[in-house]
Motif scaffolding. Structure first.
Motif, PDB file in Angstrom:
ATOM      1  N   ASN A 188       0.820  -1.214   0.000  1.00 14.31           N
ATOM      2  CA  ASN A 188       0.000   0.000   0.000  1.00 14.31           C
ATOM      3  C   ASN A 188       0.850   1.259   0.000  1.00 14.31           C
ATOM      4  OD1 ASN A 188      -2.442  -1.539   0.261  1.00 14.31           O
ATOM      5  ND2 ASN A 188      -1.967  -1.817   2.423  1.00 14.31           N
ATOM      6  N   HIS A 202       0.254   5.433   0.567  1.00  9.78           N
ATOM      7  CA  HIS A 202      -0.692   6.442   1.031  1.00  9.78           C
ATOM      8  C   HIS A 202      -0.260   7.838   0.595  1.00  9.78           C
ATOM      9  CE1 HIS A 202      -1.485   3.045   3.705  1.00  9.78           C
ATOM     10  NE2 HIS A 202      -2.656   3.581   3.966  1.00  9.78           N
ATOM     11  N   LEU A 242      -5.203   5.964   1.697  1.00 10.47           N
ATOM     12  CA  LEU A 242      -4.701   4.961   0.761  1.00 10.47           C
ATOM     13  C   LEU A 242      -4.854   5.451  -0.674  1.00 10.47           C
ATOM     14  CD1 LEU A 242      -3.579   2.098   0.291  1.00 10.47           C
ATOM     15  CD2 LEU A 242      -5.943   1.274   0.263  1.00 10.47           C
ATOM     16  N   THR A 297      -2.879   0.266  -4.161  1.00  8.93           N
ATOM     17  CA  THR A 297      -2.557  -1.061  -3.631  1.00  8.93           C
ATOM     18  C   THR A 297      -2.070  -1.911  -4.793  1.00  8.93           C
ATOM     19  OG1 THR A 297      -4.218  -0.952  -1.871  1.00  8.93           O
ATOM     20  CG2 THR A 297      -3.507  -3.138  -2.554  1.00  8.93           C
ATOM     21  N   GLU A 302      -3.289  -4.289   8.896  1.00  7.05           N
ATOM     22  CA  GLU A 302      -2.332  -3.361   8.294  1.00  7.05           C
ATOM     23  C   GLU A 302      -0.983  -3.562   8.987  1.00  7.05           C
ATOM     24  OE1 GLU A 302      -3.841   0.715   7.558  1.00  7.05           O
ATOM     25  OE2 GLU A 302      -5.679  -0.019   8.484  1.00  7.05           O
ATOM     26  N   SER A 354      -8.123  -1.697   1.209  1.00  7.50           N
ATOM     27  CA  SER A 354      -6.960  -2.315   0.561  1.00  7.50           C
ATOM     28  C   SER A 354      -7.278  -3.689  -0.007  1.00  7.50           C
ATOM     29  CB  SER A 354      -5.783  -2.410   1.547  1.00  7.50           C
ATOM     30  OG  SER A 354      -6.069  -3.321   2.592  1.00  7.50           O
TER      31      SER A 354
END
Length: 376
Positions: free
Chosen positions: A207, A209, A214, A217, A251, A272
């Motif tokens: 991922n 950001h 986010l 992915t 996460e 995600s």
């Protein structure tokens, strides 16, 4: 026909319904917004606040099982449903240990799951005392309610502590501080536990950001095999620690040394995991529905490299999407528009998924389609 009640009618609920409808499942939602994303495809919509216990009871009385698409709801309401014999997945006990981030971290540490170091904060003096344990920068967090970077503040140094403390309510909300991890990558992993005891683990996703939201992915994550295996084992340990039925998103940080630390968990399908709709044999949404209905779980394997890119609002106003025809000139791109009536800066309005022979090919398709879309 099985009937599922969803607390929440946002995009996650909408995608859950879309997959569940293939199984001829009936859906009722509870959401205070009349024209929320899931409204147009739900069989029944109870328009009520998320803390309306009577409305939650009405939702439960008309379905076989209750689930939820976000975790900022009343644990006591879920406990009441269970006391009255209603099925709730994930259970109130699972949510109890996840909803508060400090409690979540304490529960993870208690079960030997690797996490960044953390301390509860009740006053500004507590932050100053944390200096002896952590080096700057440190991360100050509200224990409840935060998402997409909201409820977080970076403390750059001693002189910055008061600003961060006041920015997060100056003690009006429960707070915690965490060490700031110098990580190599942020990744996430989806795992599902079913009512009948099955367990299913999806591939590790990488991922990226922007502004704590986010952005992209990519799957599979470009990490070592040792890190991948460690992430899989951590995911299984988390599912067992929280006794989760349904989807659980973990996460993770991958440290410079390749080790895995748990950042946060969500007891539900996750942003995600959108890539699983086109990228996997079974999506996270179908898997969640199967799990909470006690059906055999599907194959979570990746079909081919996949990229998901969020469509984030950059203005405030009516959600008048433009550029769809141009975006579909990228043949591998699949565009998901959530159906929110208004666009706001930082609001998730949709996403684009693309598959390819490799990550680079999928990235080019997803980014090309993304660049063609905008809100007028």
């Amino acid at each position: 026909m099985k009937k599922i009640g969803i607390i929440g009618g946002g995009q996650l609920g909408k995608m859950m319904i879309l997959d569940g409808k293939r199984l001829d499942t009936w859906f009722s939602i509870l959401d205070p917004t009349e024209h929320c994303p899931a409204h147009s495809i739900a069989d029944f919509h109870i328009v009520a606040d998320f803390d309306d216990v009577d409305a939650i009871l009405r939702l439960a009385e008309g379905v076989d099982v209750v689930t939820y698409e976000f975790e900022h709801i009343s644990v006591k309401a879920l406990q009441l449903l269970e006391e009255r014999g209603h099925k709730v997945y994930p259970s109130s006990e699972t949510l109890l240990h996840i909803q508060n981030k400090l409690v979540q971290k304490q529960w993870l540490a208690k079960h030997g799951i690797p996490v960044p170091e953390f301390l509860p904060i009740e006053s500004l003096e507590d932050i100053y005392e944390a200096e002896s344990r952590f080096t700057y920068p440190m991360i100050l967090k509200t224990c409840t309610g935060g998402y997409d970077g909201k409820g977080n503040a970076v403390i750059a140094g001693h002189e910055d502590a008061k600003r961060a403390y006041e920015a997060l309510g100056a003690g009006k909300l429960p707070l915690m501080v965490e060490e700031c991890i110098d990580f190599e990558k942020e990744v996430s992993i989806l795992i599902c536990g079913s009512e009948n005891g099955e367990m299913s683990v999806f591939p590790v996703a990488e991922n990226v950001h922007k502004n704590s939201i986010l952005d992209e992915t990519t799957v599979p994550a470009k990490i070592s095999e040792a890190s991948r295996q460690e992430a899989m084992e951590v995911a299984k340990a988390c599912l067992q620690a929280f006794q989760a039925c349904g989807m659980l998103c973990i996460e993770l940080f991958v440290t410079r040394e390749g080790h895995i630390l748990v950042n946060e968990l969500a007891p539900r399908p996750h942003n995600s995991g959108h890539y699983t709709i086109e990228g996997c044999y079974t999506s996270q949404y179908e898997q969640h529905v199967r799990a909470i209905l006690g059906m055999p779980l599907g194959n979570p394997g990746l079909i081919r490299p996949t990229v998901m890119k969020n469509l984030i609002g950059d203005k405030n106003g009516t959600a008048d999407l433009q550029g769809l025809e141009e975006a579909y000139r990228f043949p591998n791109a699949k565009i998901h528009i959530y159906g929110k009536e208004t666009v706001k800066v930082g609001r998730k309005m949709g996403h684009i998924t693309a598959t390819g022979e490799n990550i680079e090919e999928a990235l080019a398709e997803a980014r090309g389609a993304h660049d063609a879309l905008w809100f007028r």
